[in-house]
Design an enzyme around this catalytic site. Structure first.
Site, PDB file in Angstrom:
ATOM      1  N   TYR A 248       0.845  -1.203   0.000  1.00  0.00           N
ATOM      2  CA  TYR A 248       0.000   0.000   0.000  1.00  0.00           C
ATOM      3  C   TYR A 248       0.879   1.252   0.000  1.00  0.00           C
ATOM      4  CZ  TYR A 248      -3.526   3.401   1.489  1.00  0.00           C
ATOM      5  OH  TYR A 248      -4.347   4.502   1.566  1.00  0.00           O
TER       6      TYR A 248
ATOM      7  N   LYS B 291     -27.972   2.802  28.420  1.00  0.00           N
ATOM      8  CA  LYS B 291     -26.594   3.064  28.826  1.00  0.00           C
ATOM      9  C   LYS B 291     -26.045   1.935  29.699  1.00  0.00           C
ATOM     10  CE  LYS B 291     -24.783   6.576  28.214  1.00  0.00           C
ATOM     11  NZ  LYS B 291     -24.974   7.878  28.874  1.00  0.00           N
TER      12      LYS B 291
ATOM     13  N   CYS C 135      -2.484  31.862  48.700  1.00  0.00           N
ATOM     14  CA  CYS C 135      -2.176  31.202  47.432  1.00  0.00           C
ATOM     15  C   CYS C 135      -0.910  30.365  47.583  1.00  0.00           C
ATOM     16  CB  CYS C 135      -1.986  32.244  46.334  1.00  0.00           C
ATOM     17  SG  CYS C 135      -1.382  31.553  44.773  1.00  0.00           S
TER      18      CYS C 135
ATOM     19  N   LYS D  45     -23.530   2.297  21.097  1.00  0.00           N
ATOM     20  CA  LYS D  45     -23.504   3.755  21.261  1.00  0.00           C
ATOM     21  C   LYS D  45     -22.041   4.154  21.420  1.00  0.00           C
ATOM     22  CE  LYS D  45     -25.399   7.580  23.984  1.00  0.00           C
ATOM     23  NZ  LYS D  45     -24.101   8.207  24.244  1.00  0.00           N
TER      24      LYS D  45
ATOM     25  N   CYS E 169       0.810  37.126  40.281  1.00  0.00           N
ATOM     26  CA  CYS E 169       1.005  35.737  40.714  1.00  0.00           C
ATOM     27  C   CYS E 169       1.694  34.962  39.602  1.00  0.00           C
ATOM     28  CB  CYS E 169      -0.336  35.098  41.041  1.00  0.00           C
ATOM     29  SG  CYS E 169      -0.220  33.338  41.463  1.00  0.00           S
TER      30      CYS E 169
END
Length: 708
Positions: free
Chosen positions: A66, A351, A442, A149, A464
């Site tokens: 290929y 489901k 922080c 699904k 920061c």
């Protein structure tokens, strides 16, 4: 190989269909006529091999053979002036697009009702029976088509006269992103249909990344030092939204088709089959890949059994699924049952149960995002959940931690909703006392943490470092300052080398600074400096979008720029004045004011201006030439829909998303949505193509397309 008129190439007439392949003469010995003939044969053979490999899973030649055919075709196309518009070689890449443009679907791509228990499925069957009886059909004369699904990315693909012309993501079901060039690179999706397709065929499919290919691709990413994808679905979705088709072509995407959205037979094409089952058979004739795990059953009990068997086989499949779809077979009865606004009444998804496991929380870390939002993350004792190893799970915000009562050492249940995003729904064994104490400062810059409802934010702003790296990346985005060469790795390097400690520091960089860094050269350094220089006089809306103000994206930034005209007027506006702007409500106004009032952010803006970054004022009044008119846009124009809407709004008009009796004009670009055209016909709204729209604007002294 069985001969059939539905094949792309017959081995009796095409020497490149079966092995052993003939040898190729040197390129330079071929005439243009010989090259054109050979290229035509190679294209037909390659399409045949693609169909046999991707659709029928029955390859005729080896991968090496290929590759020989493909390489030879590319050599011919490079050496001779042979047409390449519909060549398989176009599937290996293409011209990058500037942005993903929104396009309307030919027909709505609806959601589907679903449940995880059998009683809900039986209730669906009862509704179908009642609906059929009410419509005059025999409720006992029904069959269901059952199919997996898929857990991938849903797409619409349009073929005209058998030729691939467009693809779009599902989006909101009515409008999606145009991913035509990206999808063109997926080898499983044919550029030309086989056999005798209708004049127009619009099909719905799912793009996915096979499990083995996903694992191999993630290994490659890790070897390159890149972050691996979390799961195959995220990998497929993230790949398809790449702006450069050549990037998409490098990634191992595959596809299945499962539904017909529109079928126009044309003058002499085949009629649409009467059943969903026969539509799938038509996919085989046309060379569209579909799963072979489809069954036709006579009652709901058999459909439930199909689901149970599919669940048992799930882990052995090469692709991800999260349930099965059960749909009525006969299309006439489907039409009789109709649909709600969001879902058909003749289909239902059963489901699979969620995948859960239990493990231990080993640590909790707090990440700081670009907007300063603090997100706690549970570091887990790694656990396999549905075939994926989970070691980190977001705990979302301080309120979520408090609600769970979770802390380090606790045993927790890990749940993967839809086999995609893992989260912690509960603590199954408390081994700690109380819950994690969220930090008051922080963890990156030490600035105080502020709480806004359930969320927490660092008050350090652009001062920061954690916010800075993300802020610089945001500043450089295409829809902001559009600075090339400031990706995440380079920003991290600039921070690590101490060259960028704040956003304004970008404009202190020099070619010498950058060229001295590992991985940089004079050319790349100069390119970045040039791009930074070009960004010193940005349009006001792009400047605002680049600042990363929470709740302010490009659309809101444009509205603010048009409302206030210049930066100083905006900086002085109070919340009440801000709320008078379209798209700015109390929450957004408060967010803007809070950002602009923060000392660190105001200092960064001042320092940017000191370095010559001065946003350009805009005309707050664009005129009233279109005053009182209302426009709706559909299809692809020569500019983006947002730019078209902004243009008419700047001249006094309104731009809305749906057609109504108040609409004055529907502007229809290429591949317009059918629903808006139908609404325009129903409301007698004039429809203008782009050329007529340009003439209309010219009559009002407005240039088209809009310019910066």
């Amino acid at each position: 190989m069985t001969r059939s008129s539905t094949r792309h190439a017959d081995p009796e007439h095409n020497p490149y269909v079966e092995e052993p392949l003939p040898s190729f003469d040197p390129i330079e010995s071929l005439s243009e006529t010989d090259a054109t003939w050979q290229a035509r044969q190679l294209r037909a053979a390659i399409r045949e091999h693609d169909t046999r490999y991707y659709v029928e899973a029955d390859p005729l030649v080896s991968d090496e053979a290929y590759d020989r055919l493909f390489d030879r075709l590319r050599e011919l196309e490079d050496a001779f002036d042979v047409p390449t518009e519909r060549s398989p070689t176009r599937q290996v890449g293409g011209t990058p697009v500037d942005e993903l443009v929104s396009v309307e679907h030919v027909a709505p791509m609806r959601s589907i009702d679903s449940a995880k228990d059998a009683d809900a499925v039986r209730a669906f069957d009862e509704r179908v029976r009642d609906g059929l009886a009410d419509a005059g059909f025999d409720p006992d004369d029904r069959q269901y088509v059952c199919e997996p699904k898929f857990d991938g990315l849903s797409i619409e693909v349009v073929y005209e006269d058998g030729e691939y012309v467009r693809a779009a993501t599902r989006g909101d079901g009515e409008v999606g992103d145009d991913v035509t060039e990206q999808v063109r690179t997926i080898r499983a999706i044919p550029g030309q249909l086989r056999g005798d397709p209708p004049a127009q065929l619009v099909v719905r499919g799912e793009v996915y990344m096979p499990h083995e290919a996903f694992e191999a691709y993630n290994r490659t990413r890790r070897e390159r030092g890149e972050e691996p994808f979390a799961n195959p679905r995220n990998a497929a979705a993230g790949t398809l939204r790449q702006l450069d088709p050549s990037v998409v072509a490098e990634r191992p995407l595959d596809a299945f088709f499962f539904d017909v959205l529109a079928w126009d037979a044309g003058a002499d094409g085949p009629d649409r089959p009467d059943t969903n089952w026969d539509q799938l058979a038509a996919f085989d004739r046309f060379g569209l890949p579909r799963t072979d795990r489809v069954e036709l059953v006579d009652d709901i009990a058999a459909a439930i059994d199909y689901r149970d068997r599919t669940l048992a086989d799930r882990d052995g499949l090469s692709y991800g699924i999260d349930g099965v779809v059960i749909k009525l077979n006969d299309r006439e009865t489907c039409a009789a049952l109709g649909a709600t606004a969001r879902a058909p009444r003749w289909a239902f998804a059963y489901k699979f149960p969620p995948r859960t496991e239990t493990t231990t929380v080993e640590a909790i870390t707090v990440q700081v995002g670009r907007t300063g939002r603090l997100t706690p993350v549970a570091e887990l004792d790694p656990v396999a959940v549905g075939g994926v190893t989970v070691s980190r799970v977001s705990l979302h915000n301080p309120a979520e931690i408090e609600a769970l009562g979770v802390d380090v050492g606790d045993r927790v249940r890990v749940y993967r909703a839809g086999d995609v995003i893992p989260y912690v729904p509960e603590v199954v064994e408390h081994r700690s006392e109380g819950s994690y104490d969220f930090p008051e400062a922080c963890p990156v810059c030490g600035a105080p943490v502020e709480r806004e409802g359930p969320l927490a934010f660092c008050s350090g702003g652009l001062g920061c470092p954690a916010q800075l790296e993300r802020a610089v990346e945001h500043w450089a985005r295409r829809d902001a300052l559009d600075i090339e060469g400031l990706g995440s790795e380079r920003v991290e390097t600039l921070r690590a080398e101490g060259l960028v400690e704040s956003l304004p520091d970008l404009y202190d960089l020099s070619v010498a600074d950058l060229a001295a860094l590992d991985g940089w050269g004079e050319t790349s350094a100069q390119n970045l400096i040039d791009s930074l220089e070009e960004s010193r006089a940005p349009p006001l809306d792009r400047f605002l979008a680049g600042l990363g103000i929470p709740e302010v994206g490009p659309t809101t930034a444009d509205a603010l720029a048009r409302a206030f005209g210049d930066l100083d007027t905006l900086l002085a506006a109070d919340e009440e004045t801000l709320q008078a702007v379209d798209d700015v409500g109390p929450t957004v106004a408060a967010s803007i004011r809070s950002f602009l009032d923060a000392e660190e952010n105001r200092a960064a803006i001042d320092r940017l201006r000191e370095r010559g970054v001065e946003p350009q004022p805009v005309e707050t009044e664009g005129g009233d030439a279109l005053d009182g008119l209302t426009f709706v846009f559909t299809g692809s124009l020569s500019t983006t829909r947002n730019e078209a809407q902004s243009l008419v709004e700047a001249h006094g008009a309104n731009a809305t998303s749906s057609v109504s009796g108040n609409t004055d004009y529907l502007i229809a670009g290429e591949n317009p949505g059918r629903s808006k055209r139908q609404d325009a016909d129903a409301e007698s709204v004039p429809v203008l193509d782009e050329e007529a729209f340009a003439e209309f604007l010219a009559d009002h002294d407005i240039a088209w397309p809009p310019t910066e």
